[in-house]
Every structure is written in C-alpha cells, then in structure tokens.
Write a protein that holds these residues in place. Sequence first.
Motif, short mmCIF file in Angstrom:
data_model
loop_
_atom_site.label_atom_id
_atom_site.label_comp_id
_atom_site.label_asym_id
_atom_site.label_seq_id
_atom_site.Cartn_x
_atom_site.Cartn_y
_atom_site.Cartn_z
N VAL A 91 0.87 -1.18 0.00
CA VAL A 91 0.00 0.00 0.00
C VAL A 91 0.90 1.23 0.00
CG1 VAL A 91 -1.75 1.29 1.25
CG2 VAL A 91 -1.85 -1.20 1.20
N MET A 92 0.71 2.10 -0.99
CA MET A 92 1.63 3.23 -1.19
C MET A 92 0.97 4.58 -0.94
SD MET A 92 3.58 1.73 -4.56
CE MET A 92 2.10 1.01 -5.26
N PHE A 93 -0.07 4.62 -0.11
CA PHE A 93 -0.73 5.90 0.19
C PHE A 93 -1.16 5.90 1.64
CE2 PHE A 93 -4.21 3.08 -0.84
CZ PHE A 93 -5.19 3.42 0.07
N THR A 94 -1.52 7.07 2.14
CA THR A 94 -2.07 7.21 3.48
C THR A 94 -3.45 7.84 3.37
OG1 THR A 94 -1.02 9.38 3.73
CG2 THR A 94 0.18 7.46 4.56
N ASP A 95 -4.30 7.56 4.34
CA ASP A 95 -5.65 8.11 4.33
C ASP A 95 -5.60 9.63 4.35
OD1 ASP A 95 -6.37 5.51 4.47
OD2 ASP A 95 -7.08 5.56 6.55
N GLY A 96 -6.44 10.24 3.51
CA GLY A 96 -6.51 11.70 3.46
C GLY A 96 -5.40 12.34 2.65
N GLN A 97 -4.58 11.55 1.99
CA GLN A 97 -3.45 12.11 1.21
C GLN A 97 -3.95 12.76 -0.07
OE1 GLN A 97 -0.45 9.19 0.33
NE2 GLN A 97 0.58 10.47 -1.19
N THR A 103 -0.42 8.69 -9.69
CA THR A 103 0.33 8.27 -8.49
C THR A 103 0.00 6.82 -8.15
OG1 THR A 103 0.28 10.52 -7.61
CG2 THR A 103 0.73 8.74 -6.05
N PRO A 104 1.03 5.94 -7.96
CA PRO A 104 0.75 4.54 -7.56
C PRO A 104 0.09 4.49 -6.19
CG PRO A 104 3.02 4.80 -8.33
CD PRO A 104 2.47 6.17 -8.16
N LEU A 105 -0.95 3.68 -6.07
CA LEU A 105 -1.68 3.57 -4.81
C LEU A 105 -1.45 2.23 -4.13
CD1 LEU A 105 -5.05 5.24 -5.90
CD2 LEU A 105 -3.08 6.30 -4.80
N VAL A 106 -1.68 1.13 -4.86
CA VAL A 106 -1.46 -0.20 -4.29
C VAL A 106 -0.80 -1.09 -5.33
CG1 VAL A 106 -3.36 -0.11 -2.62
CG2 VAL A 106 -3.78 -0.97 -4.91
N GLN A 107 -0.07 -2.05 -4.82
CA GLN A 107 0.58 -3.05 -5.68
C GLN A 107 -0.06 -4.40 -5.41
OE1 GLN A 107 3.46 -2.65 -7.93
NE2 GLN A 107 2.47 -4.58 -8.52
N LEU A 108 -0.55 -5.06 -6.48
CA LEU A 108 -1.14 -6.39 -6.36
C LEU A 108 -0.08 -7.45 -6.64
CD1 LEU A 108 -4.52 -5.82 -8.26
CD2 LEU A 108 -4.06 -5.55 -5.82
N VAL A 187 -7.72 -1.18 3.66
CA VAL A 187 -6.87 -2.21 3.08
C VAL A 187 -5.45 -2.09 3.60
CG1 VAL A 187 -8.29 -2.33 1.00
CG2 VAL A 187 -6.29 -0.83 1.05
N THR A 188 -4.77 -3.23 3.70
CA THR A 188 -3.36 -3.30 4.07
C THR A 188 -2.69 -4.35 3.21
OG1 THR A 188 -3.78 -4.97 5.77
CG2 THR A 188 -3.87 -2.66 6.47
N ALA A 189 -1.39 -4.45 3.31
CA ALA A 189 -0.68 -5.52 2.61
C ALA A 189 -1.21 -6.86 3.09
CB ALA A 189 0.82 -5.40 2.87
N ASN A 194 -11.41 -8.12 -4.39
CA ASN A 194 -12.21 -8.73 -5.45
C ASN A 194 -12.65 -7.67 -6.45
OD1 ASN A 194 -12.23 -11.41 -4.29
ND2 ASN A 194 -13.61 -10.56 -2.71
N PRO A 195 -13.03 -8.06 -7.63
CA PRO A 195 -13.50 -7.08 -8.62
C PRO A 195 -14.67 -6.25 -8.07
CG PRO A 195 -13.14 -9.20 -9.67
CD PRO A 195 -12.99 -9.42 -8.19
N GLY A 196 -14.55 -4.95 -8.15
CA GLY A 196 -15.58 -4.05 -7.63
C GLY A 196 -15.40 -3.68 -6.18
N GLY A 197 -14.54 -4.38 -5.47
CA GLY A 197 -14.31 -4.03 -4.07
C GLY A 197 -13.57 -2.71 -3.94
N VAL A 198 -14.04 -1.82 -3.05
CA VAL A 198 -13.47 -0.48 -2.92
C VAL A 198 -12.17 -0.53 -2.15
CG1 VAL A 198 -13.84 1.86 -2.07
CG2 VAL A 198 -15.75 0.59 -3.07
N ILE A 199 -11.10 -0.07 -2.77
CA ILE A 199 -9.81 0.05 -2.10
C ILE A 199 -9.70 1.39 -1.40
CG2 ILE A 199 -7.31 0.14 -2.48
CD1 ILE A 199 -7.76 -1.73 -4.89
N ALA A 200 -10.13 2.45 -2.06
CA ALA A 200 -10.12 3.80 -1.49
C ALA A 200 -11.06 4.67 -2.33
CB ALA A 200 -8.71 4.39 -1.49
#
Length: 383
Positions: A91-97, A103-108, A187-189, A194-200
């Motif tokens: 996870v490459m972001f913080t809440d409220g950033q 900008t990269p946000l998460v790596q799968l 979300v965390t590492a 799943n498809p459609g699941g909200v990451i942020a």
Amino acid sequence: MIKRHFFLAAAAVIMGLMIVAVIMRLAFAGDEKGGGPGGPGGAGGRGGGQEVSQALATPREFSNQIRVLGVARGRRSVNITSSTSELITRVMFTDGQRVAAGTPLVQLQATEEDAGIVLARAQVAQAERQYERFNALGERGFAPQMMVEQYRTELETARASLSAAQARRGDRTIRAPFGGVLGLSTVTAGTLVNPGGVIATLDDIDVVRVDFPVPERYLSVLRSGQSISATVDAYGDESFGGRIALIDTRVNEQTRSVTARAEIPNPGGRIRPGMAVRVVVTQGQRTAPAVPEAAVQYEGDGAFVYRIAAAEKGSTAQRVEVETGAVESGFVEIISGLNAGDRVVGSGLNRIQPGASIRVAGTGGPRSAAPAAGSAATQGPAR
C-alpha cells in the motif's frame, strides 16, 4: 322588631355611603395621576402616552432570488477498485493524502506477470540474434531475402509479446486516475481484493459541483455563467460564491423542474461531498422602502405597522395596513402602505392601541421626535 329593622336600614345606609366615598376617591386619584388634556400629565405633556422607539422607512436594495436545496459533489469522484481478485502486496498511500494523477496507490501480487516478462525478454533476445544473423547473411547474398523478412517478423512479434507482458504487469499497480484527495481506507498488505471491491475513494474537491432542481417557470431567467451564492449548515451564514456551469436539457415530467449544476471554488476543501447546500440564484435588484422586522406585526394573511403621526397635542400611533415583500438582513420590504421617510413604531406594538397617544423614547416630547427621525441613531438601515 322595630329596632331590628331600624339597625338594618342604618347599616345599609352606612354601607352605601362608604361605597360612594371609595368611588369618588378613586376618581379623584385618577384625575390627579393623569391630569387633564392640557395638564402636565396629558398627551401634550412630557409624561403623556406610551413611550415607544421609532424606526424610519428607508430605501434599501432587495434581490429577486430563487432559493433551492442541492447536494455537494466533487468535480470528479471515483471509487478505486481492482479488476481482478488478487492479494495486495504493498500500500503506497495514506488516508486523506492529496495525490496527483498517475500516483501509484497499491501493488497487487504479480508473480505470474513477472515470470511472463522474463520469458518475453528472452524471446526478444533470441529473435534479435536470429534476425541479425540472417540479415548479415542476406546482405552478403548467402541468405534469401524471404528468410530475412521472416526473422524480422519474429522479432517484431517477440517485442509485441514483451509489451503485452509489461502491460499485464502494469495492471497489477493501481494508480490514481486524476488528482484529488483520498478518503479513509481499510486495506493493508495481504488484503484480498475482489472485482468491484473499494480500495479507497478519490475526490477532486478543489471545485465542488452542486446539482439542484429549479421550477420550470424560472427557465427564462437561468443561464450558464450566472452567479450564485451558497450556504452550508456547518459554516452558519458564511456565503460561498459560484456560478451556474450547466443547465440540463430536459425538464422532469413529474416534478416540472429542471436540474442546474453550479460550480463553487472550494479552497481548503471546506465543503465536503454529500453536504446539503442551500443555493441562492439572484435574478436582479430593486430598491424599496424597508423597516426593521420588529416594526411589522402580522395578523392572519396581512401585516400592519403603527405610523407615528403628528397630532394637535403630541403624536399618535396610526395603524397602517402594509403589503410586505422580501426579508433580508433583518429588514422587511414594504411594497405598499408606507413611503420612504415615514416614521413607525419600532417595537412594543402589542402594547399600543390604534390612535393612542405616544411619545418617542429619548426625546423631550412627541413634538420633538421629528428631528430625531433623521439622525444616524434611528433604527433605519445604514446606507
């Protein structure tokens, strides 16, 4: 028996005399307290009549306004989701950033994609060696041109396969589609998405949009670019300025209203998406006499004021029916019934009777009230 009747009659006479004496005493006391019309306590004296404050009917500017309720939305808003079921490895972001576009946000997890890139690069290297060998042979005339073209095609195919593998690898990095502010995320590492699941959530709130319904009868006065003002409950009476960006092409058949969209600059992100926004669309301005709200008394469907009128000996309160209009900043627009410069009773209307003698507070008497009406201390609006 005769004595008994005599005493009863005497008692009745004495009681009657006492009642008459009390009535006369009350009558004389009232005369001494109120005095005659011309005496020191009469309407023409300094102490006569109800003491009132006065207000001046002064011209003020009022706006023709349309007031409606809308909901704030970000200029651009999106839920960041994944297109596949996969584990989050980073996870490459913080809440409220606040993030920029791309900008990269998460790596799968991308084990297979990494292996595919290694294989594709090996194929490209092999194709390059084959092409270079046969191209050199072809230039010296030891290889047919057809073989050279075949290996050139294999090289281009290998390079295309490498690009496809790199694209699949790139899909494992989820990036911000536009600049904005990220919301809260859970979300965390190691989280499986799943498809459609909200990451942020991501919102561009430098400018907020407010969609609001307007009755169709106002279509003739609405236009794109028209200024609006808005208030939000969280900030009291503070006003935010904006403009109408777009008016919908259709009228709702059920509500007979058209949707307009306003854009409001939002420095600091004070207005949040989802907030209720009260929008005021100003059509124009007009000037009309106005008095303070406290000077107007409402009765049924009508309204009235008490105008301060000069009498033979002092001032009186004349009840005047008025037609009221808009109410702005504590002043009531008077459409008819008063003229600019008229003096009215400013407060305490429920204690006054029509035609009653009055005296204006802060003056030596009713006669001296007129000059004070034009002073800066009068309750008329400041210009």
